[in-house]
Design a protein around this motif. Sequence first.
Motif, short mmCIF file in Angstrom:
data_model
loop_
_atom_site.label_atom_id
_atom_site.label_comp_id
_atom_site.label_asym_id
_atom_site.label_seq_id
_atom_site.Cartn_x
_atom_site.Cartn_y
_atom_site.Cartn_z
N VAL A 169 0.99 -1.35 -0.11
CA VAL A 169 -0.11 0.12 0.21
C VAL A 169 0.76 1.27 0.01
N ARG A 170 0.51 2.33 -0.94
CA ARG A 170 1.36 3.26 -1.06
C ARG A 170 1.26 4.25 0.29
N GLY A 171 2.23 4.42 0.70
CA GLY A 171 2.10 5.29 2.05
C GLY A 171 2.99 6.65 1.46
N ALA A 172 3.20 7.36 2.53
CA ALA A 172 3.96 8.88 2.59
C ALA A 172 4.74 8.71 1.44
N ARG A 173 5.18 10.00 1.01
CA ARG A 173 6.19 10.05 -0.11
C ARG A 173 7.44 10.74 0.57
N SER A 174 7.46 11.00 1.74
CA SER A 174 8.54 11.34 2.58
C SER A 174 8.64 11.12 3.86
N GLY A 175 9.63 11.49 4.78
CA GLY A 175 9.68 11.27 5.88
C GLY A 175 9.71 9.92 6.82
N ALA A 176 9.60 9.81 7.84
CA ALA A 176 9.61 8.49 8.67
C ALA A 176 8.56 7.64 8.21
N ASP A 177 7.40 7.75 7.62
CA ASP A 177 6.50 7.09 7.39
C ASP A 177 6.86 6.26 5.95
N TRP A 178 7.54 7.24 5.20
CA TRP A 178 7.69 6.53 3.84
C TRP A 178 9.18 5.91 4.05
N GLY A 179 9.83 6.15 4.84
CA GLY A 179 11.13 5.20 4.95
C GLY A 179 10.70 3.99 5.65
N ALA A 180 9.88 3.73 6.71
CA ALA A 180 9.17 2.40 7.36
C ALA A 180 8.65 1.70 6.15
N SER A 181 7.72 2.50 5.28
CA SER A 181 7.16 1.80 4.26
C SER A 181 7.92 0.97 3.31
N ILE A 182 9.13 1.80 2.99
CA ILE A 182 10.02 1.33 2.11
C ILE A 182 10.58 0.14 2.60
N ALA A 183 10.89 0.08 3.77
CA ALA A 183 11.66 -0.98 4.24
C ALA A 183 10.83 -2.25 4.31
N GLU A 184 9.58 -2.03 4.93
CA GLU A 184 8.17 -3.12 4.73
C GLU A 184 8.47 -3.66 3.31
N SER A 185 8.28 -3.04 2.50
CA SER A 185 8.42 -3.41 1.02
C SER A 185 9.46 -4.09 0.69
#
Length: 123
Positions: free
Chosen positions: A61-77
């Motif tokens: 699921v596409r999350g935020a495009r910047s910041g901590a939420d985005w970094g966590a989303s990319i790691a989960e991916s």
Amino acid sequence: MMFTNENGSQRTLILVHPKSNHGGSKRPSKSFKEDQAALDYALEGDEMLYIFEDGSVYLMVRGARSGADWGASIAESFLHSGLELNKSEVLGMCFNEDAEASKAFIGELVDYVIDHHQQAIAP
């Protein structure tokens, strides 16, 4: 760049399935071959389905495009995609210009390693 999952099957496409907006309407679903094109089209909350030639599908699921939420989303991916991790891609994200995203990315990776280490040593 063509991605291959753990059983050697190559990715054939990325389907972006937009979430409905407040009025119930939504943008059309589209398929893409390239990661960047899919990421450019997807908005926060949209589903991205990574489809492989063997029929396996990985959801993100596409999350935020910047910041901590985005970094966590990319790691989960990275961790849950089933794809082989590429060291240069991981290191590239660790040194991303967005410091908050990089810290969250690294934090997710460290949590993953600690959890798996604890599971490995548990009786």
